[in-house]
Motif scaffolding. Structure first.
Motif, PDB file in Angstrom:
ATOM      1  N   ASN A   1     -22.253 -83.886 -96.254  1.00 35.02           N
ATOM      2  CA  ASN A   1     -22.285 -84.060 -97.705  1.00 35.02           C
ATOM      3  C   ASN A   1     -21.113 -83.344 -98.369  1.00 35.02           C
ATOM      4  OD1 ASN A   1     -24.621 -85.560 -97.543  1.00 35.02           O
ATOM      5  ND2 ASN A   1     -25.989 -83.853 -98.035  1.00 35.02           N
ATOM      6  N   THR A   2     -20.731 -82.197 -97.815  1.00 34.67           N
ATOM      7  CA  THR A   2     -19.599 -81.459 -98.372  1.00 34.67           C
ATOM      8  C   THR A   2     -18.305 -82.217 -98.162  1.00 34.67           C
ATOM      9  OG1 THR A   2     -20.744 -79.371 -97.952  1.00 34.67           O
ATOM     10  CG2 THR A   2     -18.381 -79.249 -98.350  1.00 34.67           C
ATOM     11  N   LEU A   3     -18.137 -82.834 -96.992  1.00 34.47           N
ATOM     12  CA  LEU A   3     -16.950 -83.664 -96.767  1.00 34.47           C
ATOM     13  C   LEU A   3     -16.895 -84.800 -97.785  1.00 34.47           C
ATOM     14  CD1 LEU A   3     -15.244 -84.742 -93.549  1.00 34.47           C
ATOM     15  CD2 LEU A   3     -16.021 -86.553 -95.076  1.00 34.47           C
ATOM     16  N   THR A   4     -18.025 -85.429 -98.043  1.00 40.00           N
ATOM     17  CA  THR A   4     -18.070 -86.506 -99.042  1.00 40.00           C
ATOM     18  C   THR A   4     -17.716 -85.980-100.427  1.00 40.00           C
ATOM     19  OG1 THR A   4     -19.742 -87.705 -97.769  1.00 40.00           O
ATOM     20  CG2 THR A   4     -19.543 -88.246-100.105  1.00 40.00           C
TER      21      THR A   4
ATOM     22  N   ILE B   1      -6.308 -91.151 -97.847  1.00 38.96           N
ATOM     23  CA  ILE B   1      -7.447 -90.322 -97.444  1.00 38.96           C
ATOM     24  C   ILE B   1      -7.960 -90.800 -96.094  1.00 38.96           C
ATOM     25  CG2 ILE B   1      -9.735 -89.507 -98.091  1.00 38.96           C
ATOM     26  CD1 ILE B   1      -9.029 -90.200-101.013  1.00 38.96           C
ATOM     27  N   ALA B   2      -8.010 -89.891 -95.125  1.00 38.40           N
ATOM     28  CA  ALA B   2      -8.459 -90.271 -93.780  1.00 38.40           C
ATOM     29  C   ALA B   2      -9.443 -89.251 -93.233  1.00 38.40           C
ATOM     30  CB  ALA B   2      -7.258 -90.392 -92.839  1.00 38.40           C
ATOM     31  N   GLU B   3     -10.497 -89.726 -92.592  1.00 39.81           N
ATOM     32  CA  GLU B   3     -11.421 -88.868 -91.876  1.00 39.81           C
ATOM     33  C   GLU B   3     -10.945 -88.737 -90.435  1.00 39.81           C
ATOM     34  OE1 GLU B   3     -15.314 -90.479 -92.252  1.00 39.81           O
ATOM     35  OE2 GLU B   3     -15.432 -90.133 -94.421  1.00 39.81           O
ATOM     36  N   ASP B   4     -11.081 -87.562 -89.875  1.00 35.15           N
ATOM     37  CA  ASP B   4     -10.631 -87.286 -88.514  1.00 35.15           C
ATOM     38  C   ASP B   4     -11.826 -86.768 -87.706  1.00 35.15           C
ATOM     39  OD1 ASP B   4      -9.012 -86.637 -86.262  1.00 35.15           O
ATOM     40  OD2 ASP B   4      -8.805 -84.580 -87.000  1.00 35.15           O
ATOM     41  N   PRO B   5     -12.564 -87.660 -87.032  1.00 30.92           N
ATOM     42  CA  PRO B   5     -13.765 -87.248 -86.299  1.00 30.92           C
ATOM     43  C   PRO B   5     -13.435 -86.515 -85.003  1.00 30.92           C
ATOM     44  CG  PRO B   5     -13.375 -89.589 -86.006  1.00 30.92           C
ATOM     45  CD  PRO B   5     -12.350 -89.109 -86.992  1.00 30.92           C
ATOM     46  N   PHE B   6     -14.319 -85.586 -84.638  1.00 25.94           N
ATOM     47  CA  PHE B   6     -14.161 -84.861 -83.381  1.00 25.94           C
ATOM     48  C   PHE B   6     -15.540 -84.438 -82.873  1.00 25.94           C
ATOM     49  CE2 PHE B   6     -14.118 -81.671 -86.694  1.00 25.94           C
ATOM     50  CZ  PHE B   6     -14.850 -80.611 -86.172  1.00 25.94           C
ATOM     51  N   THR B   7     -15.584 -84.113 -81.607  1.00 24.78           N
ATOM     52  CA  THR B   7     -16.839 -83.713 -80.971  1.00 24.78           C
ATOM     53  C   THR B   7     -16.597 -82.518 -80.069  1.00 24.78           C
ATOM     54  OG1 THR B   7     -17.680 -85.991 -80.987  1.00 24.78           O
ATOM     55  CG2 THR B   7     -18.739 -84.449 -79.463  1.00 24.78           C
ATOM     56  N   PHE B   8     -17.521 -81.569 -80.088  1.00 23.11           N
ATOM     57  CA  PHE B   8     -17.510 -80.493 -79.104  1.00 23.11           C
ATOM     58  C   PHE B   8     -18.950 -80.287 -78.646  1.00 23.11           C
ATOM     59  CE2 PHE B   8     -18.058 -78.519 -83.218  1.00 23.11           C
ATOM     60  CZ  PHE B   8     -18.967 -77.480 -83.021  1.00 23.11           C
TER      61      PHE B   8
ATOM     62  N   ASN C   1     -12.946 -83.773 -89.812  1.00 23.63           N
ATOM     63  CA  ASN C   1     -11.979 -83.182 -90.728  1.00 23.63           C
ATOM     64  C   ASN C   1     -11.648 -84.216 -91.793  1.00 23.63           C
ATOM     65  OD1 ASN C   1     -11.689 -80.911 -88.957  1.00 23.63           O
ATOM     66  ND2 ASN C   1     -10.223 -82.076 -87.735  1.00 23.63           N
ATOM     67  N   LEU C   2     -11.084 -83.767 -92.905  1.00 25.74           N
ATOM     68  CA  LEU C   2     -10.608 -84.683 -93.940  1.00 25.74           C
ATOM     69  C   LEU C   2      -9.128 -84.419 -94.173  1.00 25.74           C
ATOM     70  CD1 LEU C   2     -11.666 -86.887 -95.908  1.00 25.74           C
ATOM     71  CD2 LEU C   2     -11.782 -85.104 -97.659  1.00 25.74           C
ATOM     72  N   VAL C   3      -8.321 -85.483 -94.121  1.00 28.79           N
ATOM     73  CA  VAL C   3      -6.871 -85.359 -94.208  1.00 28.79           C
ATOM     74  C   VAL C   3      -6.354 -86.261 -95.328  1.00 28.79           C
ATOM     75  CG1 VAL C   3      -4.679 -85.546 -92.970  1.00 28.79           C
ATOM     76  CG2 VAL C   3      -6.777 -84.966 -91.714  1.00 28.79           C
ATOM     77  N   ILE C   4      -5.632 -85.688 -96.275  1.00 27.08           N
ATOM     78  CA  ILE C   4      -5.044 -86.435 -97.390  1.00 27.08           C
ATOM     79  C   ILE C   4      -3.534 -86.274 -97.310  1.00 27.08           C
ATOM     80  CG2 ILE C   4      -4.822 -86.597 -99.906  1.00 27.08           C
ATOM     81  CD1 ILE C   4      -7.949 -85.175 -98.227  1.00 27.08           C
ATOM     82  N   THR C   5      -2.815 -87.387 -97.360  1.00 29.75           N
ATOM     83  CA  THR C   5      -1.364 -87.366 -97.178  1.00 29.75           C
ATOM     84  C   THR C   5      -0.653 -87.801 -98.447  1.00 29.75           C
ATOM     85  OG1 THR C   5      -1.636 -87.890 -94.831  1.00 29.75           O
ATOM     86  CG2 THR C   5       0.558 -88.199 -95.776  1.00 29.75           C
ATOM     87  N   LYS C   6       0.288 -86.991 -98.885  1.00 30.03           N
ATOM     88  CA  LYS C   6       1.168 -87.293-100.018  1.00 30.03           C
ATOM     89  C   LYS C   6       2.584 -87.420 -99.460  1.00 30.03           C
ATOM     90  CE  LYS C   6       2.731 -85.272-104.410  1.00 30.03           C
ATOM     91  NZ  LYS C   6       4.166 -85.473-104.106  1.00 30.03           N
TER      92      LYS C   6
ATOM     93  N   LYS D   1       0.368 -82.662 -96.342  1.00 37.53           N
ATOM     94  CA  LYS D   1      -0.966 -83.001 -95.869  1.00 37.53           C
ATOM     95  C   LYS D   1      -1.933 -81.917 -96.342  1.00 37.53           C
ATOM     96  CE  LYS D   1       0.020 -85.903 -91.830  1.00 37.53           C
ATOM     97  NZ  LYS D   1      -0.670 -87.124 -92.307  1.00 37.53           N
ATOM     98  N   PHE D   2      -2.921 -82.330 -97.118  1.00 36.72           N
ATOM     99  CA  PHE D   2      -4.008 -81.446 -97.529  1.00 36.72           C
ATOM    100  C   PHE D   2      -5.119 -81.662 -96.503  1.00 36.72           C
ATOM    101  CE2 PHE D   2      -1.756 -83.035-101.261  1.00 36.72           C
ATOM    102  CZ  PHE D   2      -1.419 -81.879-101.943  1.00 36.72           C
ATOM    103  N   ILE D   3      -5.428 -80.649 -95.703  1.00 34.80           N
ATOM    104  CA  ILE D   3      -6.402 -80.827 -94.627  1.00 34.80           C
ATOM    105  C   ILE D   3      -7.570 -79.861 -94.801  1.00 34.80           C
ATOM    106  CG2 ILE D   3      -6.790 -80.935 -92.153  1.00 34.80           C
ATOM    107  CD1 ILE D   3      -3.887 -81.458 -91.696  1.00 34.80           C
ATOM    108  N   HIS D   4      -8.776 -80.433 -94.736  1.00 35.86           N
ATOM    109  CA  HIS D   4     -10.013 -79.665 -94.808  1.00 35.86           C
ATOM    110  C   HIS D   4     -10.684 -79.750 -93.440  1.00 35.86           C
ATOM    111  CE1 HIS D   4      -9.788 -79.349 -99.255  1.00 35.86           C
ATOM    112  NE2 HIS D   4      -9.156 -80.508 -99.132  1.00 35.86           N
ATOM    113  N   PHE D   5     -10.728 -78.628 -92.730  1.00 37.33           N
ATOM    114  CA  PHE D   5     -11.233 -78.597 -91.366  1.00 37.33           C
ATOM    115  C   PHE D   5     -12.710 -78.240 -91.326  1.00 37.33           C
ATOM    116  CE2 PHE D   5      -6.678 -77.557 -90.383  1.00 37.33           C
ATOM    117  CZ  PHE D   5      -6.419 -78.704 -89.627  1.00 37.33           C
ATOM    118  N   SER D   6     -13.417 -78.838 -90.372  1.00 42.46           N
ATOM    119  CA  SER D   6     -14.765 -78.432 -90.020  1.00 42.46           C
ATOM    120  C   SER D   6     -14.701 -77.762 -88.650  1.00 42.46           C
ATOM    121  CB  SER D   6     -15.699 -79.653 -89.998  1.00 42.46           C
ATOM    122  OG  SER D   6     -17.041 -79.267 -89.786  1.00 42.46           O
TER     123      SER D   6
END
Length: 394
Positions: free
Chosen positions: A60-63, A79-86, A93-98, A149-154
């Motif tokens: 919900n926070t990513l949204t 605006i791009a979502e960058d999925p990952f698994t561990f 992650n959320l990545v925004i490119t200017k 690139k504005f990147i918000h990491f999880s």
């Protein structure tokens, strides 16, 4: 992440970058940072609850972050979502490119994590998240030579999983570099603590891992310190980068720098990392520094035309409004700057956003009917506003 370990803050002189001078267009944009926006971002982030990686609150926070960028005018293609698994945990992650004007394929990254482990994490790292959002809002239509690139990491709190995924699988693919990164600017826990003297910020430089990028990191970190003093009221100290989302990039040889609060709150990773304990005014000042620094790092346009100047200069100087005493008992004084302001409104709300008191053109508010606690006081004038946290203590 910033685990509760003991380390020594070290200060360095910044004389080697004394050639940096204030650029008026950069200052105009730094002055666009809104205290109201910062406070609202911190409140909303806090209200989203505990954001453990892989949880519903985390998604919900990513949204929520994504919706902020949409409201700023960023397109879906940016605006791009960058999925990952561990292990058995999946997140994004959320990545925004200017895109830059001269070097569209060379990137300045500004980043911070939005996941938490205990409590809502308003300082660690709602503060960094709020600053990045404000930088992105202000620079949306500002030409920059380098791409941003504005990147918000999880996944940061569990072991830098989101940023490691990005460095290992996006920046590099099968060991081959795919992204040309000029530098990585990380913001982690820049919220301060209400009641502390929060007038200084740590600028972080690379002193571990690969040695080939240390000198360049030291240079950009000194530039970060200089930008901070040019475009914000904060003092600076330089210390070492560690245990946050710039480290996977450092391992790849990238140049890193970052911000971290100087006076430690020690609320991180506890139930006390809430909106009530963070210092929104400190976060506001950090945001001004970040806007100035990002313009320097990405080489923003330094042109101030008659039209842009009128848009970029703040309508008033409400940021210098004074509210005292604080803590207050029965009367709260509102002292506006000497800017010819004749009409204004003052509203006091509780931390849930419920209006408790509202009045117009009053320099003294009778708050005797309000219970002890923490409140927000907002002064509005001609479309501009400023919010301060006040304490009522009888």
């Amino acid at each position: 992440m910033k685990k509760l370990t003991t380390f020594v803050y070290t200060a360095l002189a910044v004389g080697s970058v004394s050639a940096q001078t204030l650029i008026q267009a950069y200052k105009n944009r730094a002055d666009l940072v809104s205290q109201t926006n910062i406070t609202t971002n911190l409140q909303q982030f806090s209200n989203l609850g505990i954001k453990t990686t892989g949880s519903v609150n985390n998604a919900n926070t990513l949204t929520w972050i994504k919706n902020k960028y949409t409201s700023f005018g960023y397109s879906s293609s940016q605006i791009a979502e960058d999925p990952f698994t561990f292990g058995s945990t999946s997140s994004k992650n959320l990545v925004i490119t200017k895109t830059g004007t001269l070097y569209p394929n060379k990137y300045v990254i500004i980043c911070g994590h939005f996941d938490t482990i205990t409590g809502p994490g308003t300082s660690d790292n709602g503060s960094g998240t709020s600053v990045i959002l404000e930088v992105a809002r202000i620079l949306k239509d500002v030409p920059t030579e380098y791409s941003i690139k504005f990147i918000h990491f999880s996944g940061e709190e569990q072991g830098l999983y989101g940023s490691a995924h990005y460095a290992n699988n996006v920046e590099f693919q099968s060991g081959v570099r795919k992204l040309d990164i000029k530098l990585v600017f990380n913001l982690d826990q820049v919220g301060g603590k209400i009641g502390n003297v929060n007038n200084k910020i740590i600028c972080e430089r690379d002193t571990s891992g690969q040695s080939g990028n240390n000198a360049a990191s030291n240079t950009v970190t000194q530039q970060l310190a200089t930008c901070t003093t040019l475009y914000s009221p904060l003092q600076t100290s330089i210390s070492n980068a560690y245990s946050s989302d710039y480290m996977p990039f450092e391992k790849k040889g990238d140049v890193i720098t970052g911000f971290y609060e100087y006076t430690r709150s020690y609320n991180e990773h506890t139930v006390n990392d809430t909106f009530a304990n963070v210092d929104p005014v400190y976060v506001f000042k950090v945001a001004k520094a970040a806007v100035g620094a990002m313009q320097h790092f990405a080489t923003a346009s330094s042109t101030v035309s008659a039209v842009s100047a009128s848009k970029e200069k703040p309508l008033t100087t409400l940021e210098s409004v004074k509210m005292y005493p604080n803590p207050a008992k029965n009367i709260l004084n509102i002292e506006l700057p000497d800017s010819g302001t004749r009409s204004f409104t003052v509203e006091i709300t509780n931390l849930a956003g419920l209006s408790m008191l509202k009045d117009e053109n009053k320099s003294q508010l009778n708050i005797s009917s309000l219970e002890n606690g923490i409140y927000l006081c907002t002064v509005k004038n001609e479309g501009s506003s400023v919010t301060r946290k006040i304490i009522i203590e009888k």
